[in-house]
Design a protein around this motif. Structure first.
Motif, PDB file in Angstrom:
ATOM      1  N   CYS A  45      15.327 -17.188 -14.627  1.00  0.00           N
ATOM      2  CA  CYS A  45      15.608 -16.833 -16.025  1.00  0.00           C
ATOM      3  C   CYS A  45      14.550 -15.881 -16.599  1.00  0.00           C
ATOM      4  O   CYS A  45      13.366 -16.221 -16.668  1.00  0.00           O
ATOM      5  CB  CYS A  45      15.658 -18.109 -16.857  1.00  0.00           C
ATOM      6  N   ALA A  48      12.780 -17.299 -19.726  1.00  0.00           N
ATOM      7  CA  ALA A  48      11.701 -18.254 -19.411  1.00  0.00           C
ATOM      8  C   ALA A  48      10.451 -17.502 -18.979  1.00  0.00           C
ATOM      9  O   ALA A  48       9.333 -17.865 -19.357  1.00  0.00           O
ATOM     10  CB  ALA A  48      12.152 -19.218 -18.316  1.00  0.00           C
ATOM     11  N   PHE A  51       8.800 -16.233 -22.083  1.00  0.00           N
ATOM     12  CA  PHE A  51       8.032 -17.304 -22.754  1.00  0.00           C
ATOM     13  C   PHE A  51       6.698 -17.514 -22.036  1.00  0.00           C
ATOM     14  O   PHE A  51       5.649 -17.690 -22.663  1.00  0.00           O
ATOM     15  CB  PHE A  51       8.817 -18.613 -22.753  1.00  0.00           C
ATOM     16  N   ARG A 232      19.462 -15.538 -22.262  1.00  0.00           N
ATOM     17  CA  ARG A 232      19.339 -16.750 -21.441  1.00  0.00           C
ATOM     18  C   ARG A 232      20.005 -16.505 -20.082  1.00  0.00           C
ATOM     19  O   ARG A 232      20.905 -15.678 -19.969  1.00  0.00           O
ATOM     20  CB  ARG A 232      20.044 -17.929 -22.108  1.00  0.00           C
ATOM     21  N   CYS A 245      13.263 -26.706 -17.817  1.00  0.00           N
ATOM     22  CA  CYS A 245      12.522 -25.610 -18.463  1.00  0.00           C
ATOM     23  C   CYS A 245      11.572 -26.161 -19.529  1.00  0.00           C
ATOM     24  O   CYS A 245      11.934 -27.022 -20.328  1.00  0.00           O
ATOM     25  CB  CYS A 245      13.504 -24.629 -19.095  1.00  0.00           C
ATOM     26  N   CYS A 251      14.260 -22.563 -26.801  1.00  0.00           N
ATOM     27  CA  CYS A 251      15.261 -21.584 -26.362  1.00  0.00           C
ATOM     28  C   CYS A 251      16.623 -21.853 -26.999  1.00  0.00           C
ATOM     29  O   CYS A 251      17.250 -20.964 -27.555  1.00  0.00           O
ATOM     30  CB  CYS A 251      15.372 -21.634 -24.842  1.00  0.00           C
ATOM     31  N   TRP A 252      17.058 -23.105 -26.890  1.00  0.00           N
ATOM     32  CA  TRP A 252      18.406 -23.414 -27.378  1.00  0.00           C
ATOM     33  C   TRP A 252      18.433 -23.585 -28.892  1.00  0.00           C
ATOM     34  O   TRP A 252      19.504 -23.617 -29.493  1.00  0.00           O
ATOM     35  CB  TRP A 252      18.978 -24.626 -26.642  1.00  0.00           C
TER      36      TRP A 252
HETATM   37  S1  SF4 Z   1      16.173 -23.178 -21.393  1.00  0.00           S
HETATM   38 FE1  SF4 Z   1      16.374 -21.004 -21.977  1.00  0.00          FE
HETATM   39  S2  SF4 Z   1      14.493 -20.065 -21.220  1.00  0.00           S
HETATM   40 FE2  SF4 Z   1      14.700 -22.001 -20.174  1.00  0.00          FE
HETATM   41  S3  SF4 Z   1      15.797 -21.552 -18.284  1.00  0.00           S
HETATM   42 FE3  SF4 Z   1      17.340 -22.126 -19.789  1.00  0.00          FE
HETATM   43  S4  SF4 Z   1      18.004 -20.198 -20.668  1.00  0.00           S
HETATM   44 FE4  SF4 Z   1      16.077 -19.800 -19.651  1.00  0.00          FE
END
Ligand code: SF4
Length: 256
Positions: A45, A48, A51, A232, A245, A251-252
């Protein structure tokens, strides 16, 4: 007042807790890295990774536990053992410049230092009879028995694409310092942490993969500079990667 005699921590629990408290306190003093790790570019991702690059605080309760820190530390020690074993077997393996303990690690720094990586080692010569093409990048990973078996069965590229991406990126970025390293297959070592079994394979350079990962790194830097959040990896919050994660809540909770 009710006396509870059932939940007194055992001696073992108390010692482990003391060790883990010390490890997590030590971890808290470390400065988070301010660059994108080349070893991470193959992560599923991009958000991620972003971040991670921005050193975004992890969700509550998602900081590394004492146990995770112990797992990482054991991995490093096993890697040192693998270096010693390969050298004993006749591999001329360099893990530091000049192979001196005080020599710096081999590594690269690109995009103004915003993408960096440190390599586990460089094989300068193999034992007689192996016909090893050198110089060759050496990358070592420790795994539990299940992951190790799948790596042996399917090879690192299929079973661990993140590691394959790391190898390709490192071969590409180390070429300027170690000419020829991208022309030769990398030597990959996988140690089974449960049984001490070893797996080795030669991984040919995948220029296309290296390019895709490099483009990805640039995308992450550009999006961060522009203050944009990359998409995402999935539309499904239950996706495997999301469940593990460290930024899932953030994120969500953010607009898609
Ligand atoms: S929670 Fe968000 S940042 Fe983490 S892996 Fe899933 S989509 Fe990617």
């Amino acid at each position: 007042m009710t006396l509870d005699f059932n939940h007194k921590p055992s001696f073992a629990d108390r010692v482990t807790e003391a060790v883990d408290d010390a490890l997590t306190a030590d971890q808290a003093t470390r400065t988070p890295r301010d660059y994108l790790g080349g070893s991470r570019l193959g992560h599923a991702c991009e958000r991620a990774l972003q971040f991670e690059f921005m050193a975004t605080p992890k969700d509550d309760g998602k900081e590394f536990s004492g146990q995770s820190l112990r797992i990482f530390a054991i991995g490093h020690v096993l890697e040192d053992l693998a270096v010693a074993w390969l050298r004993q077997a006749g591999f001329d393996l360099y893990t530091r410049k000049g192979n001196r303990p005080d020599g710096g690690q081999f590594g690269f720094s690109v995009a103004g230092g915003r993408i960096r990586g440190h390599v586990d080692g460089i094989v300068a010569a193999g034992p007689e009879g192996f016909g090893l093409a050198v110089p060759a990048l050496w990358e070592c990973k420790t795994m539990n028995a299940k992951n190790w078996r799948s790596c042996v069965k399917d090879g690192v590229t299929k079973s661990k694409p993140v590691y394959a991406a790391q190898i390709a990126v490192y071969q590409a970025y180390m070429e300027a310092q170690v000419p020829g390293i991208s022309a030769n297959p990398a030597l990959f070592t996988a140690i089974n942490k449960d049984t001490a079994e070893l797996h080795h394979e030669l991984v040919p350079f995948d220029a296309d993969l290296a390019q895709r990962m490099s483009d990805r790194g640039v995308r992450i830097l550009q999006a961060t500079d522009a203050g944009e959040l990359l998409p995402r990896v999935t539309v499904n919050q239950d996706f495997f990667e999301c469940r593990f994660c460290s930024w899932a809540d953030r994120c969500w909770g953010a607009p898609a």
